[in-house]
Scaffold this motif. Structure first.
Motif, PDB file in Angstrom:
ATOM      1  N   THR A  16       0.831  -1.205   0.000  1.00  0.00           N
ATOM      2  CA  THR A  16       0.000   0.000   0.000  1.00  0.00           C
ATOM      3  C   THR A  16       0.870   1.262   0.000  1.00  0.00           C
ATOM      4  O   THR A  16       0.647   2.184  -0.788  1.00  0.00           O
ATOM      5  N   ASP A  32      -6.276  -0.119  -4.100  1.00  0.00           N
ATOM      6  CA  ASP A  32      -5.859  -1.087  -3.089  1.00  0.00           C
ATOM      7  C   ASP A  32      -7.036  -2.044  -2.904  1.00  0.00           C
ATOM      8  O   ASP A  32      -8.149  -1.603  -2.574  1.00  0.00           O
ATOM      9  N   ASP A  34      -7.780  -4.154  -0.627  1.00  0.00           N
ATOM     10  CA  ASP A  34      -8.362  -4.134   0.718  1.00  0.00           C
ATOM     11  C   ASP A  34      -9.259  -2.923   0.919  1.00  0.00           C
ATOM     12  O   ASP A  34     -10.366  -3.019   1.462  1.00  0.00           O
ATOM     13  N   THR A  77      -2.251  -5.194  -3.720  1.00  0.00           N
ATOM     14  CA  THR A  77      -3.123  -6.328  -3.394  1.00  0.00           C
ATOM     15  C   THR A  77      -3.013  -6.657  -1.904  1.00  0.00           C
ATOM     16  O   THR A  77      -2.163  -6.129  -1.192  1.00  0.00           O
ATOM     17  N   GLN A 119      -7.775  -4.579   9.607  1.00  0.00           N
ATOM     18  CA  GLN A 119      -7.554  -5.055   8.234  1.00  0.00           C
ATOM     19  C   GLN A 119      -6.833  -6.393   8.218  1.00  0.00           C
ATOM     20  O   GLN A 119      -6.893  -7.143   7.245  1.00  0.00           O
TER      21      GLN A 119
HETATM   22 MG   LIG Z   1      -1.961  -3.188   2.164  1.00  0.00          MG
END
Ligand SMILES: [Mg+2]
Ligand SMILES: Nc1ncnc2c1ncn2[C@@H]1O[C@H](COP(=O)(O)OP(=O)(O)O)[C@@H](O)[C@H]1O
Ligand SMILES: O=C(O)C1=C[C@@H](OP(=O)(O)O)[C@@H](O)[C@H](O)C1
Length: 175
Positions: A16, A32, A34, A77, A119
């Motif tokens: 990220t 991203d 997520d 990813t 997350q």
């Molecule tokens: Mg990430």
């Protein structure tokens, strides 16, 4: 043609962080999977997994990958994207796959400092800074199989971006 650039690698390897910097340098969009997923589901990954399980998460993650796969886009990813064959095949065929390779002890330090537990719920029942060794060991062959290029990501983000730009420019010269 500016195909998507996919960043893969373990939790905490910098997908990220580096992805945002790389997109800026390339004048690409940044996505991203997520973030896409959590916005679409309107809940954290941890809550979704607690309610629906990892199997359903991986299906949602696959759909998110297809949704964000566009030209001139850097895609950060999730660390488990490589678990599904169809994800690995899609990324390899649709764009360039870059594996950010980081020493597990460095990952532990980063995840300790910034666990982002909403997350990153545990994958095995162990704390995420303990399970990383076993999880990475199992996933190494999948990162290797999916990647077009492997980048040493134990460095500062800015240096990683330079190294990625170097391999991408080599690709365009040999295309
Ligand atoms: Mg990430
Ligand atoms: N190259 C790097 N050097 C030092 N810290 C980093 C680096 N890349 C990322 N980090 C830090 O590690 C943590 C995880 O980074 P992140 O980009 O979320 O990784 P990923 O998306 O691969 O899980 C964050 O706190 C981030 O600031
Ligand atoms: O390694 C994994 O299976 C996962 C990594 C996470 O993304 P990051 O790698 O960005 O933390 C997130 O997709 C989810 O917790 C599953």
């Amino acid at each position: 043609m500016s195909f998507p650039v996919y960043l893969i690698g373990a939790r905490g390897c910098g997908k990220t962080t580096v992805g945002k910097l790389l997109a800026c340098q390339l004048s690409y969009y940044f996505c991203d999977t997520d973030q896409q997923l959590q916005q679409q589901l309107e809940q954290s990954i941890a809550d979704y997994v607690a309610q629906h399980g990892w199997g359903n998460f991986r299906q949602q993650e696959h759909q998110a990958l297809l949704t964000v796969s566009s030209d001139s886009t850097v895609v950060a990813t999730g660390g488990g994207i490589i678990l599904r064959d169809d994800n690995r095949q899609h990324m390899r065929e649709a764009g360039t796959v870059i594996w950010l390779s980081v020493d597990p002890h460095v990952l532990v330090n980063r995840l300790t400092a910034d666990p982002e537990i909403g997350q990153r719920p545990t994958l095995t029942g162990k704390p995420i800074t303990e399970e990383i060794f076993d999880v990475l060991q199992k996933r190494l062959p999948l990162y290797q199989q999916a990647a077009h290029h492997t980048i040493d990501a134990n460095q500062p983000p800015e240096k990683i971006v330079i190294d990625i730009l170097t391999v991408l420019s080599r690709d365009s010269l040999t295309a």
